[in-house]
Design an enzyme around this catalytic site. Structure first.
Site, PDB file in Angstrom:
ATOM      1  N   HIS A 277      27.243 -23.595  26.181  1.00 29.57           N
ATOM      2  CA  HIS A 277      26.884 -22.591  27.165  1.00 29.57           C
ATOM      3  C   HIS A 277      26.801 -21.204  26.542  1.00 29.57           C
ATOM      4  CE1 HIS A 277      26.261 -20.953  30.981  1.00 29.57           C
ATOM      5  NE2 HIS A 277      27.473 -20.540  31.233  1.00 29.57           N
ATOM      6  N   CYS A 278      27.231 -21.064  25.259  1.00 25.74           N
ATOM      7  CA  CYS A 278      27.363 -19.703  24.717  1.00 25.74           C
ATOM      8  C   CYS A 278      26.390 -19.404  23.595  1.00 25.74           C
ATOM      9  CB  CYS A 278      28.782 -19.503  24.205  1.00 25.74           C
ATOM     10  SG  CYS A 278      29.973 -19.554  25.512  1.00 25.74           S
ATOM     11  N   VAL A 279      26.596 -20.096  22.458  1.00 24.66           N
ATOM     12  CA  VAL A 279      25.894 -19.695  21.231  1.00 24.66           C
ATOM     13  C   VAL A 279      24.366 -19.716  21.379  1.00 24.66           C
ATOM     14  CG1 VAL A 279      25.684 -20.116  18.751  1.00 24.66           C
ATOM     15  CG2 VAL A 279      27.890 -20.348  19.870  1.00 24.66           C
ATOM     16  N   ILE A 281      22.672 -19.179  23.976  1.00 27.82           N
ATOM     17  CA  ILE A 281      22.227 -18.332  25.084  1.00 27.82           C
ATOM     18  C   ILE A 281      22.558 -16.853  24.878  1.00 27.82           C
ATOM     19  CG2 ILE A 281      22.668 -17.850  27.548  1.00 27.82           C
ATOM     20  CD1 ILE A 281      22.870 -20.874  27.933  1.00 27.82           C
ATOM     21  N   ASP A 282      23.824 -16.577  24.546  1.00 24.39           N
ATOM     22  CA  ASP A 282      24.292 -15.185  24.554  1.00 24.39           C
ATOM     23  C   ASP A 282      23.481 -14.234  23.687  1.00 24.39           C
ATOM     24  OD1 ASP A 282      26.152 -16.399  26.099  1.00 24.39           O
ATOM     25  OD2 ASP A 282      27.790 -16.236  24.662  1.00 24.39           O
TER      26      ASP A 282
END
Ligand SMILES: NC(=O)c1ccc[n+]([C@@H]2O[C@H](COP(=O)([O-])OP(=O)(O)OC[C@H]3O[C@@H](n4cnc5c(N)ncnc54)[C@H](O)[C@@H]3O)[C@@H](O)[C@H]2O)c1
Length: 435
Positions: A277-279, A281-282
């Site tokens: 969910h992070c790398v 997208i962020d």
């Protein structure tokens, strides 16, 4: 002591005595473990969650996140230290509110901050003097000041005096047994110095080391630097894998040998693509923000381009290996091992294994999968991993290196193994093809 100072001192006193009531908006991978940690420290915690199933499960003491211990959750709920609700009006009773809602990307790769806005509006409706609000959701620099603050600040209701607002990025690493909430240092940046100081006091109650920075923007940028560092290094090592493939070299041997250098090198490993969910997208939150300032974040975009091609590269390796055996993807039974985006977790969000499955199906592959942590996904059900399911497959593809898998047995029973994670390290067999 003036009234404004009273607000701060009163709140700080409640926090250090663990009498402050804490509201956590969003009980997902980030919010639930945080809620549990605060309630374990003795705080009364209320989770405010829009998903009624999650609310019902929490209030029954049932856990849905692997990193949270079922027995601990049960105990906290039984002792009225933790409860969940869909009713946002409880926010008016809270001393501190932490926002842990999702920050996905829209299809256009633009940030979707609608969840943050919705949470901000509910807080504004229920705001009272002396409340602390902290945003933890990952977002672009400026969100706390530009989006949340205007919702809360009104005439005669000022930040740093009547209420306190800060940003503190979440550093959760699901499945990590060494670094937990308590021993992972926490960054905090407030709208004013007082905001920072009160938010630091709050987190110090459950975290060993809290690191203040000078502003909310700086704290927002810290998180994006951390994830940009990962996306760029993963992009680099994925490109090294493509280079080693051209040169017919073993990427894994090269990386392991380079990693013996005791300084100036940090190993990253290639794989079937980026997930979670992070790398993936962020960093796009950052490049989006910069585009508005006429700045093109080249490293982020380039790393994204390389990483997104990795599922196709893996499929080309599968294609070539089947071809060697006078077979094609079309019509072959292909068993995918591991759907989660990384080892030992149950989270399949943005998982590259899903892209690999889609590409194989497009080419006519008869795809099945096994993942002990992901029983079903996108209309497929995990099949049991048995000697016969391995033997029946024309090709077994390791997409996620879960530690529960017995790789010796997998290699022994499979006809062909495509290993995208070096999970079969140390096993020598001609039927293993590595990324
Ligand atoms: N999962 C991680 O490993 C991780 C690590 C670091 C940072 N983050 C960031 O933390 C944030 C939360 O991520 P997550 O993984 O916990 O997401 P998640 O989807 O697991 O949980 C978010 C929860 O918020 C709920 N929700 C959505 N809108 C709401 C609203 N208006 N009011 C109340 N509840 C609402 C959802 O139903 C869901 O249960 C994101 O910004 C993410 O980028 C996640």
């Amino acid at each position: 002591m003036g009234k404004k100072e009273d607000n701060q001192k009163f709140l700080e006193k409640k926090i250090v005595q663990h009498k402050a009531k804490i509201g956590i908006i969003g009980l997902g991978y980030v919010g639930l473990p945080l809620a549990v940690e605060f309630s374990k420290a003795g705080f009364a915690v209320t989770g405010i969650e829009i998903d009624k199933d999650k609310v019902r499960m929490i209030n029954r003491g049932e856990c849905y996140i692997r990193d949270v211990k079922q027995s601990e959750l049960e105990e906290l709920v039984k002792n009225n230290r933790l409860e969940a609700t869909q009713d946002f009006s409880v926010l008016k009773d809270m001393d501190a509110i932490i926002i842990c809602v999702p920050t996905p990307l829209r299809k256009t790769k633009d940030p979707d901050i609608s969840y943050i806005m919705a949470a901000g509006e509910e807080i504004a409706k229920n705001l009272h003097k002396g409340q602390l609000i902290v945003l933890e959701s990952t977002t672009y620099p400026g969100t706390t000041r530009e989006i949340i603050l205007p919702k809360l600040a009104r005439r005669k209701f000022r930040e740093g005096k009547d209420f306190y607002l800060a940003f503190s990025p979440e550093r959760t690493d699901p499945g990590n047994k060494i670094y937990t909430i308590r021993n992972t240092p926490k960054i905090v940046g407030g709208i004013t110095k007082k905001c920072t100081s009160i938010a630091v006091t709050l987190y110090e109650q459950i975290i060993d080391e809290v690191v203040p920075v000078s502003s909310t923007e700086s704290a927002e940028m810290v998180k994006l630097l951390e994830n940009t560092f990962r996306i760029v290094n993963v992009g680099l090592i994925n490109e090294i894998a493509l280079i080693c493939d051209k040169l017919k070299l073993d990427t894994w041997e090269v990386i392991d040998a380079a990693a013996t250098k005791p300084f100036g090198f940090m190993p990253f490993y290639p794989g079937p693509g980026l997930g979670g969910h992070c790398v993936p997208i962020d960093p796009h939150y950052l490049s989006w923000k910069l585009k508005a300032l006429n700045f093109y974040a080249r490293f982020i975009e380039l790393a994204g381009e390389i990483n997104i091609k990795m599922p196709e590269f893996l499929v080309s390796k599968i294609d070539a290996a089947l071809n060697e055996r006078e077979k094609s993807i079309k019509g072959s039974r292909i068993l995918i091992l591991g759907i989660a985006y990384k080892s030992n977790v149950a989270d399949a969000r943005e998982s590259p294994a899903l892209d690999v499955i889609r590409l194989l199906k497009e080419r006519g592959g008869r795809v099945v999968y096994n993942d002990p942590y992901v029983p079903q996904v996108e209309g497929l059900k995990s099949i049991p991993l048995t000697e016969s399911s391995l033997r029946n497959a024309d090709c077994v593809v390791i997409t996620t290196d879960h530690s529960v898998y017995d790789y010796k047995q997998i290699v022994k029973n499979a006809k062909l193994v495509i290993d995208s994670r070096n999970a079969t390290k140390g096993i020598r067999d001609k039927k293993i093809v590595k990324l």
